[in-house]
Design a protein around this motif. Structure first.
Motif, PDB file in Angstrom:
ATOM      1  N   PHE A 146      -5.271 -25.705  27.105  1.00 10.87           N
ATOM      2  CA  PHE A 146      -4.157 -25.448  28.009  1.00 10.87           C
ATOM      3  C   PHE A 146      -4.138 -23.947  28.306  1.00 10.87           C
ATOM      4  N   VAL A 147      -4.561 -23.579  29.516  1.00 14.11           N
ATOM      5  CA  VAL A 147      -4.636 -22.175  29.931  1.00 14.11           C
ATOM      6  C   VAL A 147      -5.454 -21.363  28.919  1.00 14.11           C
ATOM      7  N   GLY A 148      -6.530 -21.932  28.471  1.00 14.14           N
ATOM      8  CA  GLY A 148      -7.395 -21.243  27.530  1.00 14.14           C
ATOM      9  C   GLY A 148      -6.985 -21.358  26.084  1.00 14.14           C
ATOM     10  N   VAL A 149      -5.822 -21.935  25.821  1.00 11.56           N
ATOM     11  CA  VAL A 149      -5.338 -22.122  24.454  1.00 11.56           C
ATOM     12  C   VAL A 149      -5.757 -23.514  24.003  1.00 11.56           C
ATOM     13  N   LYS A 150      -6.500 -23.592  22.902  1.00 13.95           N
ATOM     14  CA  LYS A 150      -7.102 -24.848  22.474  1.00 13.95           C
ATOM     15  C   LYS A 150      -6.450 -25.393  21.209  1.00 13.95           C
ATOM     16  N   PHE A 151      -6.302 -26.717  21.192  1.00 13.44           N
ATOM     17  CA  PHE A 151      -5.772 -27.423  20.033  1.00 13.44           C
ATOM     18  C   PHE A 151      -6.594 -28.681  19.808  1.00 13.44           C
ATOM     19  N   TYR A 152      -6.822 -29.003  18.541  1.00 16.97           N
ATOM     20  CA  TYR A 152      -7.441 -30.292  18.220  1.00 16.97           C
ATOM     21  C   TYR A 152      -6.402 -31.398  18.389  1.00 16.97           C
ATOM     22  N   GLY A 153      -6.899 -32.606  18.566  1.00 13.75           N
ATOM     23  CA  GLY A 153      -6.014 -33.734  18.836  1.00 13.75           C
ATOM     24  C   GLY A 153      -4.971 -33.958  17.758  1.00 13.75           C
ATOM     25  N   ASP A 154      -5.361 -33.847  16.485  1.00 13.17           N
ATOM     26  CA  ASP A 154      -4.398 -34.058  15.395  1.00 13.17           C
ATOM     27  C   ASP A 154      -3.290 -33.018  15.427  1.00 13.17           C
ATOM     28  N   ASP A 155      -3.662 -31.757  15.674  1.00 17.68           N
ATOM     29  CA  ASP A 155      -2.650 -30.702  15.744  1.00 17.68           C
ATOM     30  C   ASP A 155      -1.737 -30.908  16.951  1.00 17.68           C
ATOM     31  N   LEU A 156      -2.303 -31.344  18.060  1.00 15.60           N
ATOM     32  CA  LEU A 156      -1.500 -31.577  19.262  1.00 15.60           C
ATOM     33  C   LEU A 156      -0.491 -32.695  19.026  1.00 15.60           C
ATOM     34  N   TRP A 157      -0.909 -33.751  18.339  1.00 14.78           N
ATOM     35  CA  TRP A 157       0.005 -34.841  18.010  1.00 14.78           C
ATOM     36  C   TRP A 157       1.122 -34.347  17.082  1.00 14.78           C
ATOM     37  N   ALA A 158       0.758 -33.553  16.083  1.00 11.72           N
ATOM     38  CA  ALA A 158       1.770 -32.994  15.187  1.00 11.72           C
ATOM     39  C   ALA A 158       2.739 -32.095  15.946  1.00 11.72           C
ATOM     40  N   MET A 159       2.240 -31.354  16.929  1.00 17.11           N
ATOM     41  CA  MET A 159       3.111 -30.476  17.723  1.00 17.11           C
ATOM     42  C   MET A 159       4.081 -31.281  18.577  1.00 17.11           C
ATOM     43  N   VAL A 160       3.599 -32.372  19.164  1.00 15.97           N
ATOM     44  CA  VAL A 160       4.487 -33.218  19.976  1.00 15.97           C
ATOM     45  C   VAL A 160       5.626 -33.756  19.123  1.00 15.97           C
ATOM     46  N   VAL A 161       5.287 -34.277  17.944  1.00 11.66           N
ATOM     47  CA  VAL A 161       6.311 -34.815  17.045  1.00 11.66           C
ATOM     48  C   VAL A 161       7.202 -33.696  16.512  1.00 11.66           C
ATOM     49  N   GLY A 162       6.582 -32.576  16.107  1.00  6.87           N
ATOM     50  CA  GLY A 162       7.327 -31.481  15.504  1.00  6.87           C
ATOM     51  C   GLY A 162       8.308 -30.834  16.461  1.00  6.87           C
ATOM     52  N   TRP A 163       7.876 -30.527  17.673  1.00  7.47           N
ATOM     53  CA  TRP A 163       8.791 -29.895  18.624  1.00  7.47           C
ATOM     54  C   TRP A 163       9.879 -30.855  19.077  1.00  7.47           C
ATOM     55  N   SER A 164       9.561 -32.147  19.140  1.00  3.03           N
ATOM     56  CA  SER A 164      10.610 -33.131  19.448  1.00  3.03           C
ATOM     57  C   SER A 164      11.672 -33.121  18.356  1.00  3.03           C
ATOM     58  N   LEU A 165      11.233 -33.053  17.078  1.00  2.11           N
ATOM     59  CA  LEU A 165      12.174 -32.996  15.967  1.00  2.11           C
ATOM     60  C   LEU A 165      13.009 -31.716  16.018  1.00  2.11           C
ATOM     61  N   VAL A 166      12.371 -30.593  16.349  1.00  4.48           N
ATOM     62  CA  VAL A 166      13.086 -29.327  16.445  1.00  4.48           C
ATOM     63  C   VAL A 166      14.171 -29.400  17.518  1.00  4.48           C
ATOM     64  N   LEU A 167      13.849 -29.959  18.680  1.00  3.10           N
ATOM     65  CA  LEU A 167      14.832 -30.073  19.760  1.00  3.10           C
ATOM     66  C   LEU A 167      15.988 -30.983  19.365  1.00  3.10           C
ATOM     67  N   ILE A 168      15.680 -32.077  18.671  1.00  4.02           N
ATOM     68  CA  ILE A 168      16.741 -32.983  18.217  1.00  4.02           C
ATOM     69  C   ILE A 168      17.668 -32.265  17.242  1.00  4.02           C
ATOM     70  N   LEU A 169      17.087 -31.511  16.319  1.00  4.76           N
ATOM     71  CA  LEU A 169      17.899 -30.791  15.335  1.00  4.76           C
ATOM     72  C   LEU A 169      18.713 -29.687  15.994  1.00  4.76           C
ATOM     73  N   CYS A 170      18.152 -29.024  16.997  1.00  4.07           N
ATOM     74  CA  CYS A 170      18.929 -28.010  17.725  1.00  4.07           C
ATOM     75  C   CYS A 170      20.128 -28.649  18.416  1.00  4.07           C
ATOM     76  N   GLY A 171      19.904 -29.826  18.999  1.00  2.03           N
ATOM     77  CA  GLY A 171      21.021 -30.543  19.602  1.00  2.03           C
ATOM     78  C   GLY A 171      22.066 -30.934  18.574  1.00  2.03           C
ATOM     79  N   LEU A 172      21.619 -31.363  17.391  1.00  2.00           N
ATOM     80  CA  LEU A 172      22.546 -31.720  16.320  1.00  2.00           C
ATOM     81  C   LEU A 172      23.346 -30.509  15.864  1.00  2.00           C
TER      82      LEU A 172
END
Length: 330
Positions: A146-172
């Protein structure tokens, strides 16, 4: 020197799994320190129980992953209760001492050879994250750019789940702190006696904040265990708590998104000097004669100077309100 490459690596750290882990720790600390005025210097202990709850239940006792997650979060909440009952009626420094001691005791117990059959001792635990990884829509061995920034598939999946959790907790956190409960919590932070005079049970409110923040810290431990696919007791050192505090201070305490922004910038500003110094120290004729150990230490020195300067000119952090940090921890 490859400036573009350094920026790309730093951008990967800005949104990477490490930023998510410390954002989760800092969100919990924000409830403790920012909103309730509690000094918790052992947040990594809650993360340890969250991670080991997953590892022990799935590897040692061969239970489903979801049960391990629930056990890890429950263990983190139970630790908060055990630590809070004898200390929350006392001065702030008692809680600080007890939490930092408890986290270190847990680390030493879990790494001891006597607990090898359950915790794996110094070898830790691994081989439990397959049910999480199998849910990924990304190819594990493939790199995504993504714009020259590279992630492996496992890390990308963890980021999708992790940032979703962070946003939910911020809302809480937003909903809680803008509710009557949150307003009472701020009142307890600023003047316990005044809150008591209005009939509020100060001990109960502080305990609720301690447990909730501890469980969020446990979520950080669960996330880290699933993302790294392993658990090692030596990772859960006291320094990790102070990194999370650094992120909280950088972003701004008693704000909803301060811990998240602080964690992202913490790893961004830590990564840039690391990459540049390693480039300058590489080769037969390096620009700067430094060893890898010296580079690792220097990056923390530079980040510490940055945070110290920030405290001088903006003690409330980047997003914070100066009035919010003018308080005595209770």
């Amino acid at each position: 020197m490859d400036i573009i490459g350094a920026i790309q690596v730093s951008l990967a750290q800005l949104v990477g799994p490490s930023a998510i882990f410390y954002a989760l720790l800092a969100i919990g600390l924000n409830l403790h320190f920012g909103y309730a005025g509690l000094l918790n210097f052992g947040q990594i202990g809650f993360a340890l129980l969250g991670g080991y709850g997953v590892g022990i239940m799935t590897v040692t006792y061969e239970q489903p992953l979801w049960l391990g997650i629930l056990v890890g979060l429950a263990a983190a909440g139970l630790l908060a209760l055990v630590l809070g009952i004898p200390t929350l009626r006392l001065r702030a420094d008692y809680l600080a001492i007890v939490t930092i001691a408890a986290s270190e005791i847990l680390r030493l117990v879990f790494r001891s050879t006597a607990s090898n059959g359950v915790t794996g001792s110094t070898n830790g635990l691994f081989g439990f994250a397959d049910p999480f990884t199998n849910l990924s829509p990304f190819d594990s061995g493939k790199q995504y750019s993504f714009v020259g920034v590279k992630f492996y598939g496992d890390d990308l999946w963890a980021m999708v789940v992790g940032w979703s959790l962070v946003l939910i907790l911020c809302g809480l956190v937003y909903l809680l702190t803008h509710s009557p409960w949150g307003r009472v919590l701020k009142a307890v932070r600023e003047d316990e006696d005044a809150a008591r005079s209005l009939g509020k049970n100060v001990f109960v409110y502080k305990m609720q904040a301690l447990v909730l923040g501890g469980v969020i810290g446990g979520m950080g431990g669960v996330f880290n265990a699933l993302q790294t696919k392993s658990i090692n007791p030596d990772f859960y050192s006291t320094a990790q708590t102070f990194f999370a505090f650094g992120a909280l201070i950088l972003g701004g305490a008693a704000t909803v998104f301060g811990p998240v922004v602080g964690a992202m910038l913490f790893w961004f500003f830590l990564s840039i000097p690391d990459v540049l110094l390693r480039q300058a120290a590489a080769g037969e004729n390096p620009l700067i004669p430094m060893t890898e150990q010296q580079v690792g230490a220097t990056r923390f020195v530079l980040l510490g100077i940055l945070i110290a300067v920030l405290m001088i000119f903006r003690p409330q952090g980047l997003l914070g309100n100066k009035r919010e940090v003018q308080l005595d921890a209770k």
